[in-house]
Design a protein around this motif. Sequence first.
Motif, PDB file in Angstrom:
ATOM      1  N   GLY A  28       0.828  -1.193   0.000  1.00  0.00           N
ATOM      2  CA  GLY A  28       0.000   0.000   0.000  1.00  0.00           C
ATOM      3  C   GLY A  28       0.866   1.249   0.000  1.00  0.00           C
ATOM      4  O   GLY A  28       0.392   2.345   0.191  1.00  0.00           O
ATOM      5  N   ASN A  31      -0.080   4.380  -2.704  1.00  0.00           N
ATOM      6  CA  ASN A  31      -1.273   4.802  -1.960  1.00  0.00           C
ATOM      7  C   ASN A  31      -2.442   5.124  -2.857  1.00  0.00           C
ATOM      8  O   ASN A  31      -3.496   5.487  -2.396  1.00  0.00           O
ATOM      9  CB  ASN A  31      -0.924   6.031  -1.128  1.00  0.00           C
ATOM     10  N   ARG A 125      -0.540   1.291   8.966  1.00  0.00           N
ATOM     11  CA  ARG A 125      -0.441   1.978   7.683  1.00  0.00           C
ATOM     12  C   ARG A 125      -0.177   3.467   7.857  1.00  0.00           C
ATOM     13  O   ARG A 125       0.569   4.069   7.080  1.00  0.00           O
ATOM     14  CB  ARG A 125      -1.726   1.798   6.901  1.00  0.00           C
ATOM     15  N   GLU A 165      -6.737   6.522   5.862  1.00  0.00           N
ATOM     16  CA  GLU A 165      -6.509   5.514   6.897  1.00  0.00           C
ATOM     17  C   GLU A 165      -6.889   6.050   8.275  1.00  0.00           C
ATOM     18  O   GLU A 165      -7.453   5.341   9.106  1.00  0.00           O
ATOM     19  CB  GLU A 165      -5.042   5.078   6.905  1.00  0.00           C
TER      20      GLU A 165
END
Lengths: 189, 189
Positions: A28, A31, A125, A165
């Motif tokens: 990730g 992004n 994250r 997030e």
Amino acid sequence: MALRHAVLAALLDGEYSGYQLAKAFDVGVANFWYALPQQLYLELAGLERDGLVAGRRVVQETRPNKRLFTVTAAGLAELERFAVAASKPSFIRDDLLVKVQAIDRIGAEPVIAQLEERAAVATGRIEVFGKLLQRLRGDETEERYLRDGERIGPYLTCLRGREFEQGHHDWCLRTAELLRSREAARAER
Amino acid sequence: MALRHAVLAALLDGEYSGYQLAKAFDVGVANFWYALPQQLYLELAGLERDGLVAGRRVVQETRPNKRLFTVTAAGLAELERFAVAASKPSFIRDDLLVKVQAIDRIGAEPVIAQLEERAAVATGRIEVFGKLLQRLRGDETEERYLRDGERIGPYLTCLRGREFEQGHHDWCLRTAELLRSREAARAER
DNA sequence: CTACACATGTAAACGGTTACATGATTAT
DNA sequence: ATAATCATGTAACCGTTTACATGTGTAG
């Protein structure tokens, strides 16, 4: 062909092998998209076939050989065309939200547990994004970097990734707490 | 089968026709998933075949006949099974983010325009969500509704939907402004 | 009389995921 | 020895999107 442009955009920052790209996309760090290794190898093959990226073989002694890819002029032109075309709206599609939608008619405990686990994953994250942002801006302040930096695209998408997030994390925790307290109230009765 | 459970969850709040569901899913009132009408008709047919929803024909004089669907006991059991299973993580996948990622190497103007348009769309959605939330909680405060309400699932997912749109909106606007001011600085040189 | 809302589908194409496949090197 | 990391792919399947298809009633 959706992955196409995501791969092209990712390759703007330098040469990458399929394997390196895969790690970025999987964790990730990329992004703005997500993809599995298999898909990336397939996509890179297609991009090379169409002349949008160029691969060069790097022979390694201690590790298996690898192929590093760069965006060609045609690839950049393709990105340009893509950027001018309308973007399709982005929607949330999330199993966990479906479960919460149904929460009043199903057992809450497993969903609460999943909400808490999600929040924990999100915390991880957020840290990763935070470090990436620091690395990208180096010694400069965010404000100056965004004003004068030469390559701010990845920084901007990373900012959005981190905020997403954070929002997800907060909602998961709040929701889990709320559902827990309702379960407790239910048990008392 | 991903839509399955989203449809089941949406049908928990009453009888809906394919058409009604489609509107909810399309506009995004269904804040936890998105689907096109065609897919919903297909999915409803599949769900009925498998006994997870039951449809009843409603004959209308002034309008075409329609079929209203309800979740069966088997359908609820299926939702229960789904809720216990692990959810796959949710990722952002957004064309516009890909374009921003590439922004330093492509023309900025069209991307800026798209960011502003997105922000405007998001503003509309935020309002829709706000009204939905109001309608759901009726006269009560949010706090009381969430503590004592009987059906809070849709409220919770709607909260997340609204926050997501707000975050998206803010980022789009901030990014558009930043890119505009960089373009202006570039033009001066 | 034109556009929009109601109402429901099928078929083909595309994109993404899951499962399968292989093999060397390095760290525990 | 065993697991993790490096390194690259193929094939089958599933889910989503796009294009096709049809027809009525109501509002402007």
